[in-house]
Design an enzyme around this catalytic site. Structure first.
Site, PDB file in Angstrom:
ATOM      1  N   LYS A  79       0.854  -1.190   0.000  1.00  0.00           N
ATOM      2  CA  LYS A  79       0.000   0.000   0.000  1.00  0.00           C
ATOM      3  C   LYS A  79       0.884   1.233   0.000  1.00  0.00           C
ATOM      4  O   LYS A  79       1.947   1.238   0.618  1.00  0.00           O
ATOM      5  CB  LYS A  79      -0.863   0.009   1.265  1.00  0.00           C
ATOM      6  CG  LYS A  79      -2.114   0.828   1.145  1.00  0.00           C
ATOM      7  CD  LYS A  79      -3.235   0.014   0.557  1.00  0.00           C
ATOM      8  CE  LYS A  79      -4.500   0.833   0.421  1.00  0.00           C
ATOM      9  NZ  LYS A  79      -5.621   0.007  -0.040  1.00  0.00           N
ATOM     10  N   VAL A 180     -25.801   2.541  -0.149  1.00  0.00           N
ATOM     11  CA  VAL A 180     -26.058   2.162  -1.549  1.00  0.00           C
ATOM     12  C   VAL A 180     -25.252   3.076  -2.478  1.00  0.00           C
ATOM     13  O   VAL A 180     -25.803   3.761  -3.343  1.00  0.00           O
ATOM     14  CB  VAL A 180     -27.568   2.135  -1.896  1.00  0.00           C
ATOM     15  CG1 VAL A 180     -28.208   0.865  -1.373  1.00  0.00           C
ATOM     16  CG2 VAL A 180     -28.293   3.367  -1.360  1.00  0.00           C
ATOM     17  N   GLY A 181     -23.946   3.086  -2.257  1.00  0.00           N
ATOM     18  CA  GLY A 181     -23.023   3.794  -3.143  1.00  0.00           C
ATOM     19  C   GLY A 181     -22.701   2.910  -4.331  1.00  0.00           C
ATOM     20  O   GLY A 181     -23.552   2.123  -4.786  1.00  0.00           O
ATOM     21  N   HIS A 182     -21.472   2.993  -4.825  1.00  0.00           N
ATOM     22  CA  HIS A 182     -21.108   2.241  -6.031  1.00  0.00           C
ATOM     23  C   HIS A 182     -21.392   0.748  -5.881  1.00  0.00           C
ATOM     24  O   HIS A 182     -22.029   0.133  -6.737  1.00  0.00           O
ATOM     25  CB  HIS A 182     -19.631   2.456  -6.354  1.00  0.00           C
ATOM     26  CG  HIS A 182     -19.349   3.834  -6.846  1.00  0.00           C
ATOM     27  ND1 HIS A 182     -18.959   4.861  -6.033  1.00  0.00           N
ATOM     28  CD2 HIS A 182     -19.431   4.350  -8.094  1.00  0.00           C
ATOM     29  CE1 HIS A 182     -18.806   5.952  -6.752  1.00  0.00           C
ATOM     30  NE2 HIS A 182     -19.083   5.670  -8.017  1.00  0.00           N
TER      31      HIS A 182
HETATM   32  P1  NAI Z   1     -19.149   4.679  -2.062  1.00  0.00           P
HETATM   33  O1  NAI Z   1     -18.494   5.852  -1.404  1.00  0.00           O
HETATM   34  O2  NAI Z   1     -19.528   4.746  -3.486  1.00  0.00           O
HETATM   35  O3  NAI Z   1     -20.469   4.266  -1.252  1.00  0.00           O
HETATM   36  C1  NAI Z   1     -20.586   4.321   0.132  1.00  0.00           C
HETATM   37  C2  NAI Z   1     -22.019   4.753   0.434  1.00  0.00           C
HETATM   38  O4  NAI Z   1     -22.228   4.674   1.839  1.00  0.00           O
HETATM   39  C3  NAI Z   1     -22.315   6.197   0.006  1.00  0.00           C
HETATM   40  O5  NAI Z   1     -23.492   6.237  -0.777  1.00  0.00           O
HETATM   41  C4  NAI Z   1     -22.477   6.923   1.331  1.00  0.00           C
HETATM   42  O6  NAI Z   1     -23.412   7.989   1.272  1.00  0.00           O
HETATM   43  C5  NAI Z   1     -22.973   5.800   2.229  1.00  0.00           C
HETATM   44  N1  NAI Z   1     -22.789   6.007   3.664  1.00  0.00           N
HETATM   45  C6  NAI Z   1     -21.807   6.651   4.310  1.00  0.00           C
HETATM   46  N2  NAI Z   1     -21.992   6.614   5.630  1.00  0.00           N
HETATM   47  C7  NAI Z   1     -23.125   5.897   5.830  1.00  0.00           C
HETATM   48  C8  NAI Z   1     -23.850   5.501   6.976  1.00  0.00           C
HETATM   49  N3  NAI Z   1     -23.461   5.832   8.224  1.00  0.00           N
HETATM   50  N4  NAI Z   1     -24.977   4.766   6.814  1.00  0.00           N
HETATM   51  C9  NAI Z   1     -25.408   4.429   5.579  1.00  0.00           C
HETATM   52  N5  NAI Z   1     -24.772   4.797   4.452  1.00  0.00           N
HETATM   53  C10 NAI Z   1     -23.648   5.521   4.582  1.00  0.00           C
HETATM   54  O7  NAI Z   1     -18.168   3.446  -1.776  1.00  0.00           O
HETATM   55  P2  NAI Z   1     -18.145   2.042  -2.529  1.00  0.00           P
HETATM   56  O8  NAI Z   1     -17.125   2.082  -3.591  1.00  0.00           O
HETATM   57  O9  NAI Z   1     -19.530   1.621  -2.831  1.00  0.00           O
HETATM   58  O10 NAI Z   1     -17.548   1.106  -1.363  1.00  0.00           O
HETATM   59  C11 NAI Z   1     -18.358   0.718  -0.258  1.00  0.00           C
HETATM   60  C12 NAI Z   1     -17.489  -0.008   0.761  1.00  0.00           C
HETATM   61  O11 NAI Z   1     -16.909  -1.163   0.154  1.00  0.00           O
HETATM   62  C13 NAI Z   1     -16.311   0.811   1.293  1.00  0.00           C
HETATM   63  O12 NAI Z   1     -16.079   0.440   2.635  1.00  0.00           O
HETATM   64  C14 NAI Z   1     -15.144   0.361   0.429  1.00  0.00           C
HETATM   65  O13 NAI Z   1     -13.912   0.515   1.097  1.00  0.00           O
HETATM   66  C15 NAI Z   1     -15.490  -1.110   0.242  1.00  0.00           C
HETATM   67  N6  NAI Z   1     -14.911  -1.699  -0.960  1.00  0.00           N
HETATM   68  C16 NAI Z   1     -15.218  -1.178  -2.189  1.00  0.00           C
HETATM   69  C17 NAI Z   1     -14.696  -1.758  -3.334  1.00  0.00           C
HETATM   70  C18 NAI Z   1     -15.063  -1.242  -4.693  1.00  0.00           C
HETATM   71  O14 NAI Z   1     -14.823  -1.948  -5.684  1.00  0.00           O
HETATM   72  N7  NAI Z   1     -15.649  -0.062  -4.820  1.00  0.00           N
HETATM   73  C19 NAI Z   1     -13.775  -2.916  -3.272  1.00  0.00           C
HETATM   74  C20 NAI Z   1     -13.584  -3.440  -1.933  1.00  0.00           C
HETATM   75  C21 NAI Z   1     -14.119  -2.810  -0.825  1.00  0.00           C
END
Ligand code: NAI
Length: 353
Positions: A79, A180-182
């Site tokens: 990292k 419900v992000g990415h």
């Molecule tokens: P993102 O940032 O697109 O989505 C996260 C979502 O969680 C956002 O919509 C945000 O508004 C919401 N959020 C934040 N705090 C919250 C809370 N207290 N309660 C409910 N919702 C809340 O991130 P992404 O890319 O979808 O990743 C989600 C998780 O998965 C992260 O922890 C990331 O580290 C992990 N991850 C993601 C990968 C990827 O391919 N994108 C790969 C491996 C792990």
């Protein structure tokens, strides 16, 4: 150089990054290159001091080693952590300098985006080194947004966990998704596609409304989602979701989601196990994104990537079998198998040269 962190995590190599003119101040921690080049993203964040940045890099590098080993990838773990300059800074100059530093490591470290960095930053890095992934997708090649791959790996893992713990397929389950992000949004669509009932929560009210309309999900408040009346809980927002209090509040019998570092401490994994809640270890089920990154770097086809992501459920089954056979909580079983895979690579390595 072998460095000890908190008495147990070993980091094979630490490279201090410093270019005052370009604003580069950080560290690359390479935990292991036994299974292949140390792969892991580049984080840009504010840290109190260099020691704090190093500690984060070392912890995250070990996590990448375990994740890559459990995904069966020919990659070690590493990292990069960069300290974000205060105030305005020349982003292109910083990432050019970082790219030159990665180039000097000559393939022992492969970078990609992470918290605080973007595809555009990696395109700048790519002007200096080829040891970078997470670039825009080219036709017929893996690359681009890793989230759909992560969501697919979580989905197939969840199907396995549901059958194993509940004796049911997902069409007979209610799944609560936190965030419900990415990834969470893509997961919601996959689950809706097979007829699962959904409850969703997000701090972003527009997002949660959009997903609810598209998938027929119920909406819960962010404070209630953890205790929602669901069979399966999918953390897809933050880390450290589980602690003594939250584990007690849970009603779901299965936990399977994408968020990194879901357990605040290892004791919380034991708490889940004691309550009879099946915890699908985060780094086993969320490896779809790094599998896609690996495919981009190693020149696999999209079909290779898809097959490996779809095998995530089989890898989870192996971890849960090992946990059951040894009377171990799943998070301990996963760490044990990851360490064994790396140790086996270490034994094999001399015979390969
Ligand atoms: P993102 O940032 O697109 O989505 C996260 C979502 O969680 C956002 O919509 C945000 O508004 C919401 N959020 C934040 N705090 C919250 C809370 N207290 N309660 C409910 N919702 C809340 O991130 P992404 O890319 O979808 O990743 C989600 C998780 O998965 C992260 O922890 C990331 O580290 C992990 N991850 C993601 C990968 C990827 O391919 N994108 C790969 C491996 C792990």
């Amino acid at each position: 150089m072998v460095v000890q962190v908190q008495g147990e995590s070993l980091v094979d190599e630490v490279v201090v990054l410093k270019d005052v003119e370009a604003g580069l101040d950080g560290v690359v921690a390479i935990h292991s290159t036994v299974l292949g080049p140390g792969a892991g993203g580049c984080r840009l964040w504010q840290y109190a001091d260099g020691q704090a940045a190093f500690a984060d890099a070392a912890r995250l590098a070990q996590g990448m080693s375990y994740k890559n080993a459990m995904a069966g990838l020919p990659l070690g773990g590493a990292k990069a952590v960069l300290r974000r300059p205060r105030g305005d800074f020349d982003r292109a100059a910083l990432f050019r300098a970082f790219g030159r530093a990665v180039a000097r490591l000559d393939g022992r470290y492969v970078t990609a985006e992470d918290v605080g960095t973007s595809v555009a930053d990696m395109e700048v890095v790519a002007r200096e080194t080829r040891h970078v992934a997470g670039l825009p997708q080219r036709a017929g090649r893996p690359g681009g947004d890793p989230s759909p791959h992560t969501a697919l790996g979580v989905f197939v893992s969840m199907a396995h966990a549901a059958r194993r713990r509940l004796g049911r397929d997902l069409d007979e389950c209610t799944v609560a998704i936190q965030g419900v992000g990415h990834v969470g949004e893509a997961l919601a669509h996959l689950l809706h596609g097979v007829g699962a009932r959904l409850i969703v929560a997000d701090v972003d009210s527009d997002r949660v409304a959009r997903v609810a309309v598209a998938t027929g999900a119920d909406i819960a408040s962010t404070s209630q989602i953890l205790a929602a009346q669901a069979d399966i809980f999918a953390p897809c927002a933050l880390g450290a979701v589980f602690n003594a209090e939250s584990v007690e509040a849970m009603r779901a019998q299965v936990v399977c989601g994408a968020a990194n570092n879901q357990l605040a401490t290892p004791a919380d994994g034991e708490r889940l196990a004691r309550r009879g809640i099946l915890y699908a270890p985060d780094y086993v089920v969320n490896a779809g994104g790094i599998i896609n990154v690996a495919g981009e770097y190693l020149g696999w086809t999209p079909e290779d990537v898809a097959a490996r992501v779809e095998a995530t459920g089989i890898r989870l089954a192996a971890v849960l079998d090992h946990a059951e056979a040894g009377g171990l909580p799943p998070h301990v079983a996963a760490d044990t198998l990851a360490r064994a895979a790396i140790a086996a690579g270490r034994v094999r390595a001399p015979a390969m040269v």
